[in-house]
Design a protein around this motif. Structure first.
Motif, PDB file in Angstrom:
ATOM      1  N   ALA A   1     -31.986  15.427  11.897  1.00 39.09           N
ATOM      2  CA  ALA A   1     -32.304  14.001  11.842  1.00 39.09           C
ATOM      3  C   ALA A   1     -33.086  13.550  13.077  1.00 39.09           C
ATOM      4  CB  ALA A   1     -31.017  13.182  11.725  1.00 39.09           C
ATOM      5  N   SER A   2     -33.081  14.379  14.124  1.00 44.40           N
ATOM      6  CA  SER A   2     -33.729  14.001  15.383  1.00 44.40           C
ATOM      7  C   SER A   2     -35.191  14.425  15.448  1.00 44.40           C
ATOM      8  CB  SER A   2     -32.979  14.630  16.571  1.00 44.40           C
ATOM      9  OG  SER A   2     -31.623  14.253  16.554  1.00 44.40           O
ATOM     10  N   TYR A   3     -35.582  15.386  14.607  1.00 44.78           N
ATOM     11  CA  TYR A   3     -36.934  15.927  14.650  1.00 44.78           C
ATOM     12  C   TYR A   3     -37.742  15.482  13.434  1.00 44.78           C
ATOM     13  CZ  TYR A   3     -36.040  19.182  18.512  1.00 44.78           C
ATOM     14  OH  TYR A   3     -35.779  19.722  19.736  1.00 44.78           O
ATOM     15  N   PRO A   4     -39.066  15.412  13.560  1.00 44.64           N
ATOM     16  CA  PRO A   4     -39.907  15.193  12.374  1.00 44.64           C
ATOM     17  C   PRO A   4     -39.698  16.333  11.393  1.00 44.64           C
ATOM     18  CG  PRO A   4     -41.186  14.957  14.400  1.00 44.64           C
ATOM     19  CD  PRO A   4     -39.856  15.518  14.797  1.00 44.64           C
ATOM     20  N   ARG A   5     -39.811  16.044  10.107  1.00 49.18           N
ATOM     21  CA  ARG A   5     -39.538  17.066   9.081  1.00 49.18           C
ATOM     22  C   ARG A   5     -40.365  18.329   9.303  1.00 49.18           C
ATOM     23  NH1 ARG A   5     -37.041  15.623   4.379  1.00 49.18           N
ATOM     24  NH2 ARG A   5     -38.350  17.012   3.142  1.00 49.18           N
ATOM     25  N   ALA A   6     -41.627  18.178   9.688  1.00 43.40           N
ATOM     26  CA  ALA A   6     -42.509  19.331   9.840  1.00 43.40           C
ATOM     27  C   ALA A   6     -42.061  20.253  10.965  1.00 43.40           C
ATOM     28  CB  ALA A   6     -43.942  18.863  10.088  1.00 43.40           C
ATOM     29  N   LYS A   7     -41.323  19.718  11.946  1.00 44.76           N
ATOM     30  CA  LYS A   7     -40.887  20.518  13.094  1.00 44.76           C
ATOM     31  C   LYS A   7     -39.443  20.996  12.964  1.00 44.76           C
ATOM     32  CE  LYS A   7     -44.039  18.547  16.541  1.00 44.76           C
ATOM     33  NZ  LYS A   7     -44.144  17.896  17.866  1.00 44.76           N
ATOM     34  N   ALA A   8     -38.810  20.724  11.827  1.00 49.40           N
ATOM     35  CA  ALA A   8     -37.408  21.101  11.657  1.00 49.40           C
ATOM     36  C   ALA A   8     -37.170  22.608  11.792  1.00 49.40           C
ATOM     37  CB  ALA A   8     -36.890  20.599  10.315  1.00 49.40           C
ATOM     38  N   PRO A   9     -37.985  23.481  11.164  1.00 49.46           N
ATOM     39  CA  PRO A   9     -37.723  24.920  11.322  1.00 49.46           C
ATOM     40  C   PRO A   9     -37.826  25.379  12.773  1.00 49.46           C
ATOM     41  CG  PRO A   9     -39.202  24.522   9.474  1.00 49.46           C
ATOM     42  CD  PRO A   9     -39.084  23.226  10.210  1.00 49.46           C
ATOM     43  N   MET A  10     -38.819  24.876  13.491  1.00 49.30           N
ATOM     44  CA  MET A  10     -38.958  25.257  14.902  1.00 49.30           C
ATOM     45  C   MET A  10     -37.762  24.763  15.714  1.00 49.30           C
ATOM     46  SD  MET A  10     -40.519  26.690  17.377  1.00 49.30           S
ATOM     47  CE  MET A  10     -42.175  27.076  16.811  1.00 49.30           C
ATOM     48  N   ALA A  11     -37.329  23.535  15.436  1.00 49.63           N
ATOM     49  CA  ALA A  11     -36.182  22.982  16.164  1.00 49.63           C
ATOM     50  C   ALA A  11     -34.935  23.833  15.946  1.00 49.63           C
ATOM     51  CB  ALA A  11     -35.923  21.547  15.700  1.00 49.63           C
ATOM     52  N   LEU A  12     -34.714  24.225  14.709  1.00 48.87           N
ATOM     53  CA  LEU A  12     -33.521  25.002  14.400  1.00 48.87           C
ATOM     54  C   LEU A  12     -33.603  26.419  14.947  1.00 48.87           C
ATOM     55  CD1 LEU A  12     -32.870  23.773  10.764  1.00 48.87           C
ATOM     56  CD2 LEU A  12     -31.477  23.320  12.779  1.00 48.87           C
ATOM     57  N   SER A  13     -34.796  26.993  14.967  1.00 43.70           N
ATOM     58  CA  SER A  13     -34.925  28.344  15.498  1.00 43.70           C
ATOM     59  C   SER A  13     -34.703  28.357  17.005  1.00 43.70           C
ATOM     60  CB  SER A  13     -36.299  28.923  15.162  1.00 43.70           C
ATOM     61  OG  SER A  13     -37.325  28.174  15.775  1.00 43.70           O
ATOM     62  N   MET A  14     -35.212  27.320  17.692  1.00 45.31           N
ATOM     63  CA  MET A  14     -34.960  27.217  19.131  1.00 45.31           C
ATOM     64  C   MET A  14     -33.463  27.032  19.390  1.00 45.31           C
ATOM     65  SD  MET A  14     -37.909  27.468  20.686  1.00 45.31           S
ATOM     66  CE  MET A  14     -37.667  26.720  22.290  1.00 45.31           C
ATOM     67  N   TRP A  15     -32.848  26.180  18.570  1.00 44.88           N
ATOM     68  CA  TRP A  15     -31.416  25.903  18.729  1.00 44.88           C
ATOM     69  C   TRP A  15     -30.567  27.137  18.424  1.00 44.88           C
ATOM     70  CZ3 TRP A  15     -27.467  26.358  15.269  1.00 44.88           C
ATOM     71  CH2 TRP A  15     -26.268  25.724  15.583  1.00 44.88           C
ATOM     72  N   SER A  16     -31.037  27.947  17.459  1.00 43.36           N
ATOM     73  CA  SER A  16     -30.233  29.089  17.027  1.00 43.36           C
ATOM     74  C   SER A  16     -30.074  30.138  18.118  1.00 43.36           C
ATOM     75  CB  SER A  16     -30.845  29.733  15.781  1.00 43.36           C
ATOM     76  OG  SER A  16     -32.064  30.373  16.101  1.00 43.36           O
ATOM     77  N   MET A  17     -30.947  30.096  19.124  1.00 38.52           N
ATOM     78  CA  MET A  17     -30.787  31.033  20.245  1.00 38.52           C
ATOM     79  C   MET A  17     -29.398  30.886  20.877  1.00 38.52           C
ATOM     80  SD  MET A  17     -34.368  30.636  22.260  1.00 38.52           S
ATOM     81  CE  MET A  17     -35.913  30.461  21.386  1.00 38.52           C
ATOM     82  N   THR A  18     -28.899  29.666  20.897  1.00 39.45           N
ATOM     83  CA  THR A  18     -27.577  29.395  21.473  1.00 39.45           C
ATOM     84  C   THR A  18     -26.519  30.249  20.805  1.00 39.45           C
ATOM     85  OG1 THR A  18     -28.259  27.116  21.806  1.00 39.45           O
ATOM     86  CG2 THR A  18     -25.916  27.565  21.951  1.00 39.45           C
ATOM     87  N   THR A  19     -26.554  30.287  19.494  1.00 39.56           N
ATOM     88  CA  THR A  19     -25.500  30.981  18.760  1.00 39.56           C
ATOM     89  C   THR A  19     -25.751  32.470  18.645  1.00 39.56           C
ATOM     90  OG1 THR A  19     -26.661  30.253  16.771  1.00 39.56           O
ATOM     91  CG2 THR A  19     -24.740  28.988  17.443  1.00 39.56           C
ATOM     92  N   LEU A  20     -26.945  32.922  19.023  1.00 39.36           N
ATOM     93  CA  LEU A  20     -27.198  34.355  19.081  1.00 39.36           C
ATOM     94  C   LEU A  20     -26.663  34.939  20.393  1.00 39.36           C
ATOM     95  CD1 LEU A  20     -30.860  34.453  17.720  1.00 39.36           C
ATOM     96  CD2 LEU A  20     -28.812  35.248  16.539  1.00 39.36           C
ATOM     97  N   ILE A  21     -26.725  34.141  21.447  1.00 38.60           N
ATOM     98  CA  ILE A  21     -26.301  34.603  22.769  1.00 38.60           C
ATOM     99  C   ILE A  21     -24.777  34.503  22.929  1.00 38.60           C
ATOM    100  CG2 ILE A  21     -26.451  34.132  25.257  1.00 38.60           C
ATOM    101  CD1 ILE A  21     -29.307  33.061  24.708  1.00 38.60           C
ATOM    102  N   ALA A  22     -24.179  33.432  22.399  1.00 42.11           N
ATOM    103  CA  ALA A  22     -22.749  33.157  22.632  1.00 42.11           C
ATOM    104  C   ALA A  22     -21.816  34.290  22.196  1.00 42.11           C
ATOM    105  CB  ALA A  22     -22.360  31.834  21.965  1.00 42.11           C
ATOM    106  N   PRO A  23     -21.962  34.881  20.985  1.00 42.85           N
ATOM    107  CA  PRO A  23     -21.014  35.939  20.590  1.00 42.85           C
ATOM    108  C   PRO A  23     -21.091  37.174  21.479  1.00 42.85           C
ATOM    109  CG  PRO A  23     -22.236  35.110  18.686  1.00 42.85           C
ATOM    110  CD  PRO A  23     -22.909  34.563  19.901  1.00 42.85           C
ATOM    111  N   VAL A  24     -22.284  37.471  22.012  1.00 43.82           N
ATOM    112  CA  VAL A  24     -22.433  38.610  22.910  1.00 43.82           C
ATOM    113  C   VAL A  24     -21.882  38.278  24.299  1.00 43.82           C
ATOM    114  CG1 VAL A  24     -24.080  40.175  24.006  1.00 43.82           C
ATOM    115  CG2 VAL A  24     -24.457  39.433  21.649  1.00 43.82           C
ATOM    116  N   ALA A  25     -22.130  37.029  24.746  1.00 41.21           N
ATOM    117  CA  ALA A  25     -21.671  36.614  26.074  1.00 41.21           C
ATOM    118  C   ALA A  25     -20.158  36.479  26.133  1.00 41.21           C
ATOM    119  CB  ALA A  25     -22.326  35.281  26.456  1.00 41.21           C
ATOM    120  N   GLY A  26     -19.527  36.133  25.004  1.00 42.84           N
ATOM    121  CA  GLY A  26     -18.088  35.871  24.986  1.00 42.84           C
ATOM    122  C   GLY A  26     -17.234  37.007  25.536  1.00 42.84           C
TER     123      GLY A  26
END
Length: 519
Positions: A133-158
């Motif tokens: 809801a915070s990003y323009p529709r056209a930038k939604a995939p990029m926003a989510l891919s940038m955000w998804s880095m968080t959840t890729l790192i966390a399980p390994v860092a835990g």
């Protein structure tokens, strides 16, 4: 998300950056806590004066409460609003983390972990909702891919962070680290999103559906957690738990499909994209998570790695995942997501095939290379699959759909862990029995080995013991190789599920909707 965007315009500038960081911090804290306690169980058990077997309830209690609360996200969002629910989840998560660290006894710690797991449930699906809801529709995939880095790192860092804290400070700090992160996330979330809440609808409480959900999920989670320790269906306890889970699940399905205001919207499974995408994602994640548990366990028990070293072997998975996630986000709106997901599944199949060729003398490079390659698959696994799962859904159904999809994924992760740990034991025993069959005086190779042991100064009983030890290590190696090989084959077979879907092509908003729920 289209409705949310129609009411609230996209954020811009500093507000957009702060909002994204706030959401990502909350999710990092959440995902980190699913794995950070795993390596700290011996420290917790010893300090609280309980057995390690009792200590594993620290993990189980969180998992059960979390699994129950995740599918309630859609209903809770209607009752309280997206922002209010997200804020409440963060604040209560911080409070529960503080209580976990203060716990003087195991029952106190378990109660705090139940609270922590319960309030963590809505956080991941809602973080995706707020972000889109915070990003323009056209930038939604990029926003989510940038955000998804968080959840890729966390399980390994835990596990790495949890092991280091337990070894160098004390176990309560694995929970205390959440407090500053959560406070920052809560303040930033309130500052940016407080005027952007969704509409509230006072839907009736489906008490029967909620009760049945608690019963069957709780029974299933406890059965999966304790099955291996109690020898599965040779135990009356496991049989009773299984019967309770199956019967309660059957009643739950019938009730939810006929209830006017269901607590979980099972009608979503009537949609081909949702069903195909959810099942492919859930089984794929179950395989990934089962192997994520199996690999360090094998390294520690049979190859002689420490917990920290085993965690470091898994660390390279984040490199390509972080580098390639923005690329996937950029090309997703212009590409068929089924092609990206297919490529990801083929990469996973290659990785597990490479691991199926390990030997007991495996070197660090051979261990880390498949893990490095796996990062390529990770970048194209989560986002396209959940894009398919939620393709074409109206914004009002996305919280419920992402919560349900996330719930199925979590359950498959737990099932995968139980299946892999049990299957490894049984395949290892099978191979051990075959290997020791060769230990007889009519086998020239065995006799040659015994003579070598004798020349090295071992007497006959010691030689037999050494041979058995070598056979045990080799059997464990062959058992783990079997599971890696089977995993590779299943990933190839799952590609068929991806292609029964027909995702809608859009400007990117719908196609990327709720990608974060995959994590």
């Amino acid at each position: 998300m289209s409705q949310a965007n129609a009411v609230h315009p996209p954020l811009e500038g500093a507000k957009l950056v702060i909002g994204t960081i706030a959401v990502s911090l909350a999710v990092f804290m959440n995902v980190l806590d699913t794995s950070i306690a795993n390596v700290s169980i011996p420290s917790i058990s010893g300090d609280l004066g309980v057995s390690s077997d009792q200590g594993t309830w620290v993990i189980t209690s969180f998992a059960v409460a979390n699994a129950i609360s995740v599918p309630l996200t859609g209903w809770l969002t209607q009752r309280f609003g997206q922002v209010r629910l997200f804020m409440t989840s963060i604040v209560l998560f911080v409070l529960a983390s503080w209580l976990c660290g203060l716990a003087p006894t195991l029952p106190f710690l378990l109660a705090a972990r139940v609270l922590q797991g319960a309030v963590a449930g809505p956080m991941i699906p809602l973080s995706q909702t707020l972000l889109l809801a915070s990003y323009p529709r056209a930038k939604a995939p990029m926003a989510l891919s940038m955000w998804s880095m968080t959840t890729l790192i966390a399980p390994v860092a835990g596990p790495i962070l949890g092991g280091w804290i337990s070894d160098n400070i004390s176990w309560p700090w694995i929970f205390y680290v959440n407090i500053p992160v959560g406070i920052v996330a809560a303040i930033a979330t309130f500052a940016i999103f407080r005027e952007r809440d969704s509409a509230i609808r006072k839907a009736p409480i489906d008490t029967v559906g909620l009760s049945l959900l608690v019963i069957w999920v709780g029974s299933l989670q406890i059965m999966l957690d304790k099955g291996k320790d109690l020898d599965w269906f040779n135990s009356t306890t496991i049989v009773v738990l299984t019967l309770i889970a199956v019967i309660a699940l059957a009643f739950f399905i019938v009730w939810e499909l006929t209830e006017e205001h269901p607590v979980v919207d099972l009608s979503l499974f009537k949609l081909r994209n949702f069903t195909g995408g959810t099942i492919a994602l859930a089984i794929g994640y179950g395989l990934y998570f089962g192997n994520l548990v199996l690999l360090p366990l094998w390294l520690q028990t049979d190859i002689g790695y420490t917990a920290t070293d085993a965690g470091l072997v898994l660390a390279p998975v984040g490199l390509f995942a972080v580098l390639l996630s923005p690329v996937v986000g950029k090309f997703l709106p212009r590409t068929d997501p089924r092609k990206i997901a297919t490529a990801a599944f083929l990469v996973f199949a290659l990785v597990f095939w490479m691991r199926s060729r390990y030997t007991t003398g495996v070197d660090t490079f051979s261990l880390m290379m498949p893990t490095l390659i796996q990062g390529i698959g990770m970048a194209g696994f989560f986002i396209p699959l959940v894009s398919i799962t939620l393709s074409g859904l109206p914004g009002s159904r996305i919280p419920a759909a992402s919560g349900l999809s996330n719930f199925v994924r979590i359950m498959c992760g737990g099932i995968g862990t139980s299946i892999f740990s049990t299957a490894w034991d049984r395949r290892s025993n099978f191979h051990h029995a075959q290997l020791v069959e060769q230990a007889n005086l009519y086998n020239p190779n065995f006799n040659a080995s015994m003579q070598q042991f004798g020349a090295a100064g071992f007497n006959q009983p010691q030689g037999y013991g050494l041979f058995n030890s070598m056979a045990t290590q080799q059997a464990a190696q062959l058992g783990v190789n079997d599971l890696f090989y089977i995993s590779a084959g299943i990933f190839v077979a799952l590609i068929a599920l991806i292609w029964i879907t027909k995702p809608e092509r859009s400007g990117g908003g719908d196609s990327a909707a709720a990608a974060s729920a995959a994590h």
